[in-house]
Design an enzyme around this catalytic site. Structure first.
Site, PDB file in Angstrom:
ATOM      1  N   LYS A  16       0.822  -1.209   0.000  1.00 39.83           N
ATOM      2  CA  LYS A  16       0.000   0.000   0.000  1.00 39.83           C
ATOM      3  C   LYS A  16       0.862   1.267   0.000  1.00 39.83           C
ATOM      4  O   LYS A  16       0.615   2.190  -0.749  1.00 39.83           O
ATOM      5  CB  LYS A  16      -0.917   0.059   1.242  1.00 39.83           C
ATOM      6  CG  LYS A  16      -1.797  -1.138   1.436  1.00 39.83           C
ATOM      7  CD  LYS A  16      -2.686  -0.974   2.656  1.00 39.83           C
ATOM      8  CE  LYS A  16      -1.954  -0.854   3.978  1.00 39.83           C
ATOM      9  NZ  LYS A  16      -1.231  -2.031   4.446  1.00 39.83           N
ATOM     10  N   ARG A  89      -9.155   0.883  10.240  1.00 37.22           N
ATOM     11  CA  ARG A  89      -8.604  -0.426  10.605  1.00 37.22           C
ATOM     12  C   ARG A  89      -9.665  -1.336  11.233  1.00 37.22           C
ATOM     13  O   ARG A  89      -9.406  -2.485  11.492  1.00 37.22           O
ATOM     14  CB  ARG A  89      -7.531  -0.274  11.668  1.00 37.22           C
ATOM     15  CG  ARG A  89      -6.109   0.087  11.291  1.00 37.22           C
ATOM     16  CD  ARG A  89      -5.354  -0.953  10.572  1.00 37.22           C
ATOM     17  NE  ARG A  89      -3.988  -1.207  10.957  1.00 37.22           N
ATOM     18  CZ  ARG A  89      -2.904  -0.567  10.508  1.00 37.22           C
ATOM     19  NH1 ARG A  89      -3.005   0.449   9.722  1.00 37.22           N
ATOM     20  NH2 ARG A  89      -1.703  -0.991  10.853  1.00 37.22           N
ATOM     21  N   ARG A 126      11.843  -5.806   4.887  1.00 37.10           N
ATOM     22  CA  ARG A 126      11.568  -4.420   4.501  1.00 37.10           C
ATOM     23  C   ARG A 126      12.534  -3.447   5.175  1.00 37.10           C
ATOM     24  O   ARG A 126      12.847  -3.570   6.346  1.00 37.10           O
ATOM     25  CB  ARG A 126      10.126  -4.078   4.893  1.00 37.10           C
ATOM     26  CG  ARG A 126       9.735  -2.645   4.626  1.00 37.10           C
ATOM     27  CD  ARG A 126       8.251  -2.455   4.572  1.00 37.10           C
ATOM     28  NE  ARG A 126       7.569  -2.653   5.839  1.00 37.10           N
ATOM     29  CZ  ARG A 126       6.256  -2.504   5.998  1.00 37.10           C
ATOM     30  NH1 ARG A 126       5.501  -2.206   4.962  1.00 37.10           N
ATOM     31  NH2 ARG A 126       5.712  -2.683   7.168  1.00 37.10           N
ATOM     32  N   ARG A 159      11.878  -1.110  10.553  1.00 32.97           N
ATOM     33  CA  ARG A 159      10.918  -0.718  11.581  1.00 32.97           C
ATOM     34  C   ARG A 159      10.949  -1.733  12.709  1.00 32.97           C
ATOM     35  O   ARG A 159      10.942  -2.934  12.451  1.00 32.97           O
ATOM     36  CB  ARG A 159       9.493  -0.659  10.974  1.00 32.97           C
ATOM     37  CG  ARG A 159       9.201   0.634  10.256  1.00 32.97           C
ATOM     38  CD  ARG A 159       7.893   0.608   9.520  1.00 32.97           C
ATOM     39  NE  ARG A 159       6.789   0.009  10.237  1.00 32.97           N
ATOM     40  CZ  ARG A 159       5.539  -0.043   9.766  1.00 32.97           C
ATOM     41  NH1 ARG A 159       5.258   0.473   8.588  1.00 32.97           N
ATOM     42  NH2 ARG A 159       4.580  -0.606  10.458  1.00 32.97           N
ATOM     43  N   ARG A 170       0.203  -8.653  13.862  1.00 30.01           N
ATOM     44  CA  ARG A 170      -0.458  -7.648  13.020  1.00 30.01           C
ATOM     45  C   ARG A 170      -1.322  -8.317  11.945  1.00 30.01           C
ATOM     46  O   ARG A 170      -2.390  -7.840  11.595  1.00 30.01           O
ATOM     47  CB  ARG A 170       0.586  -6.725  12.382  1.00 30.01           C
ATOM     48  CG  ARG A 170       1.138  -5.715  13.397  1.00 30.01           C
ATOM     49  CD  ARG A 170       2.518  -5.214  13.019  1.00 30.01           C
ATOM     50  NE  ARG A 170       2.538  -4.409  11.830  1.00 30.01           N
ATOM     51  CZ  ARG A 170       3.611  -4.218  11.073  1.00 30.01           C
ATOM     52  NH1 ARG A 170       4.759  -4.798  11.387  1.00 30.01           N
ATOM     53  NH2 ARG A 170       3.551  -3.469  10.000  1.00 30.01           N
TER      54      ARG A 170
END
Ligand code: AMP
Length: 214
Positions: A16, A89, A126, A159, A170
């Site tokens: 996204k 969310r 990532r 992160r 998550r």
């Protein structure tokens, strides 16, 4: 004037954020990532930031009222068109968005559909630029030199919530709490689905034609 608002949905790592950056450049949308807003608050080191950090580190959701206050302070839906990335969310946030924030703006929701295994793999690799927010992947899209951002030369970082344990939490939360939001928009005839396992350019082309068609 009625503004067009785009909501990008998808589990963490579905792509996204990368597509949002393209849409900002191509169509002049403003990028509204609740995750980025929350991380900015954490960076300030305030009491509020410390409480937010605890939630983010565990991969839990920050409370809805706080998110609404942060959104109200950061957006003007009558004036601008936004890409919502990471919001809403849950169903309560979706209802709030429609009742308190949209004020009749046109909305299009795009779901990035992708296999969970592919996602965990993507997310633990990532790397993010803390300054220009460019997103890399150690395997599929590494920076050109070391761990330095190609665009602004800042040192990249992973992160802290991109570790396997938090990622799994998550994902679980996404499937239990966020997935029902898809139905919310489907029932209102606003939902489009893209296959997010394709390469970046194909996804980009699909999203572009969805946005241009509404
Ligand atoms: P993201 O950058 O969208 O992956 O979000 C990172 C973390 O910020 C999430 O795991 C949540 O802890 C928190 N967060 C982001 N957006 C929201 C939201 N709309 N509601 C509640 N918590 C959020």
């Amino acid at each position: 004037m009625k503004q067009k608002q785009v909501i990008l949905f998808g589990a963490p790592g579905a792509g996204k954020g990368s597509q949002a950056k393209y849409l900002v450049k191509e169509f002049g949308f403003k990028h509204l990532s609740t995750g980025d807003i929350l991380r900015a608050e954490v960076k300030k080191g305030t009491e509020l930031g410390k409480r937010i950090a605890i939630k983010i580190d565990k991969g839990e959701l920050v409370n809805d009222q706080l998110i609404l206050e942060l959104l109200k302070a950061n957006l003007d839906l009558q004036q601008d068109s936004y890409i919502f990335d990471g919001y809403p969310r849950n169903i309560a946030q979706a209802e709030t968005l429609c009742k308190e924030l949209l004020h009749g703006s046109d909305v299009v929701a795009i779901y990035f559909e992708i296999d969970v295994q592919v996602l965990v793999e993507r997310i633990v690799n990532r790397l993010v630029c803390p300054d220009c927010q460019a997103i890399y992947n150690r395997v599929s899209h590494p920076p050109k030199v070391g761990l330095i951002c190609d665009y602004c030369s800042s040192p990249l970082y992973q992160r802290p919530d991109d570790n396997e344990e938090t990622v799994i939490n998550r994902m679980k939360l996404f499937h239990e709490v966020t997935s029902p939001v898809l139905n919310f928009f489907k029932e209102r005839g606003k939902l489009h689905v893209v296959d997010a396992s394709q390469d970046f350019d194909n996804i980009r082309a699909e999203i572009r034609s969805i946005i241009e068609s509404v």
